[in-house]
Design an enzyme around this catalytic site. Structure first.
Site, mmCIF file in Angstrom:
data_model
loop_
_atom_site.group_PDB
_atom_site.id
_atom_site.type_symbol
_atom_site.label_atom_id
_atom_site.label_comp_id
_atom_site.label_asym_id
_atom_site.label_seq_id
_atom_site.Cartn_x
_atom_site.Cartn_y
_atom_site.Cartn_z
ATOM 1 N N GLY A 10 2.829 -0.903 -1.098
ATOM 2 C CA GLY A 10 2.459 -2.053 -0.280
ATOM 3 C C GLY A 10 1.077 -2.549 -0.663
ATOM 4 N N CYS A 11 0.395 -3.179 0.262
ATOM 5 C CA CYS A 11 -0.944 -3.718 0.006
ATOM 6 C C CYS A 11 -1.857 -2.628 -0.556
ATOM 7 C CB CYS A 11 -1.529 -4.289 1.289
ATOM 8 S SG CYS A 11 -3.230 -4.869 1.123
ATOM 9 N N PHE A 12 -2.464 -2.904 -1.700
ATOM 10 C CA PHE A 12 -3.262 -1.853 -2.346
ATOM 11 C C PHE A 12 -4.571 -1.553 -1.632
ATOM 12 C CE2 PHE A 12 -4.002 -5.250 -5.928
ATOM 13 C CZ PHE A 12 -4.678 -6.097 -5.038
#
Length: 320
Positions: A10-12
């Protein structure tokens, strides 16, 4: 020697912060992996979903301090393993979860494939990409260590899980499940095998530990992974060993269980995927309202005085 693994979850922003919390991780980099090429490794293009890139964190770690198994188990702990092109509120192909490894590192490949196979047993719709790394490009500077620069910024990983990563005590890499199912069968009694490998249940009040309160720890009978301590064991009328909490929440995998016409929460061990029992909440007999109802046949007891001898001396501090 520093080693590297690439994790997409997902969002890093959140995954980079999580990995930085783990002792033994020496450096992390937010970036884009396994996409069309360097000319497209730019945030706005990646967000279009047409480049094939995944938001990915390059994790450089010291295997003398933390092994790959611990990193992967932590990764599996914080993501939705059955989500396709999504994690949390983030939707799009750039948010597809994945583990990307150096194809030349055969030891890493073996670990990734072995642990992924265990997760596939647990999750029939397992959707995490497992591939060699093809390319990786650093993300823009403003994405690097974003949550350190913006402490109140968006993150799909809870603060509780961040703290658990920081405080991780048990290394699951030290407690690997035998690769050959026959080894497990030979190691266990018929009842132990039925309970841990066939989701069985032993009779109440006719099992080894339901009324056992000696000081020590209880470990997975298959792998030896430490799961519970006598410190958290309480007297329950259920007829099975009852614990208010595990040594670490990280060591527990909880799954919805609809067998026998009931809706319960099953508990399985992290490293061994052994069926342990169930967890119940709102329990009057428990000091915190939680009862881990565990089969004795899934456990092996290690007395406090034998913990050092058996390699569990590092856990003696939990009794202070």
């Amino acid at each position: 020697m520093i080693k590297t693994i690439y994790l997409a979850g997902g969002c890093f922003w959140g995954l980079q912060k999580l990995m930085k919390e783990i002792k033994g991780v020496v450096h992390t980099t937010a970036g884009y992996a396994n996409g069309s090429g360097e000319e497209d490794a730019e945030y706005q293009k990646v967000c279009s979903g047409r480049t094939g890139f995944r938001e990915t964190v390059r994790v450089d770690y010291d295997p003398a301090e933390v092994d790959l198994a611990a990193l992967l188990h932590m990764f599996f702990y914080v993501i939705d393993l059955e989500a396709v092109n999504q994690q949390g509120n983030d939707v799009g192909s750039q948010y597809q979860s994945g583990i990307y490894y150096d194809a030349a590192d055969k030891e890493a490949e073996e670990t990734v494939l072995q642990l992924s196979a265990i997760e596939q047993e647990r999750y029939p719709h397992f959707a995490v990409e497992i591939k060699p790394i093809e390319n990786f490009f650093d993300a823009e500077d403003y994405h690097q260590d974003y949550l350190d620069k913006n402490p109140g910024g968006y993150c799909h990983i809870s603060p509780k899980k961040m703290e658990e990563a920081r405080a991780m005590l048990v290394n699951p890499g030290d407690y690997r499940r035998p690769g050959n199912p026959e080894e497990i069968k030979e190691k266990l009694s018929k009842e132990q095998y039925h309970v841990t490998q066939e989701n069985g249940t032993e009779p109440p009040f006719k099992n080894a530990y339901w009324d056992h309160f000696e000081k020590g720890i209880y470990v997975d009978v298959v792998t030896g992974e430490p799961l519970f301590s006598s410190y958290d064991k309480f007297n329950s009328s259920c007829g099975w060993p009852a614990f208010s909490q595990p040594i670490e929440e990280l060591s527990m995998v909880q799954k919805r269980d609809r067998s026998f016409g009931m809706v319960r929460t099953e508990v399985r061990s992290r490293a061994g995927n052994s069926h342990l029992g169930h967890v119940f909440r709102g329990e009057m007999e428990s000091p915190n309202g939680v009862r881990y109802c565990i089969n004795s046949a899934a456990l092996r007891f290690v007395p406090f005085d034998k913990m050092e001898e058996e390699g569990y001396g590092y856990l003696k501090g939990i009794f202070k």
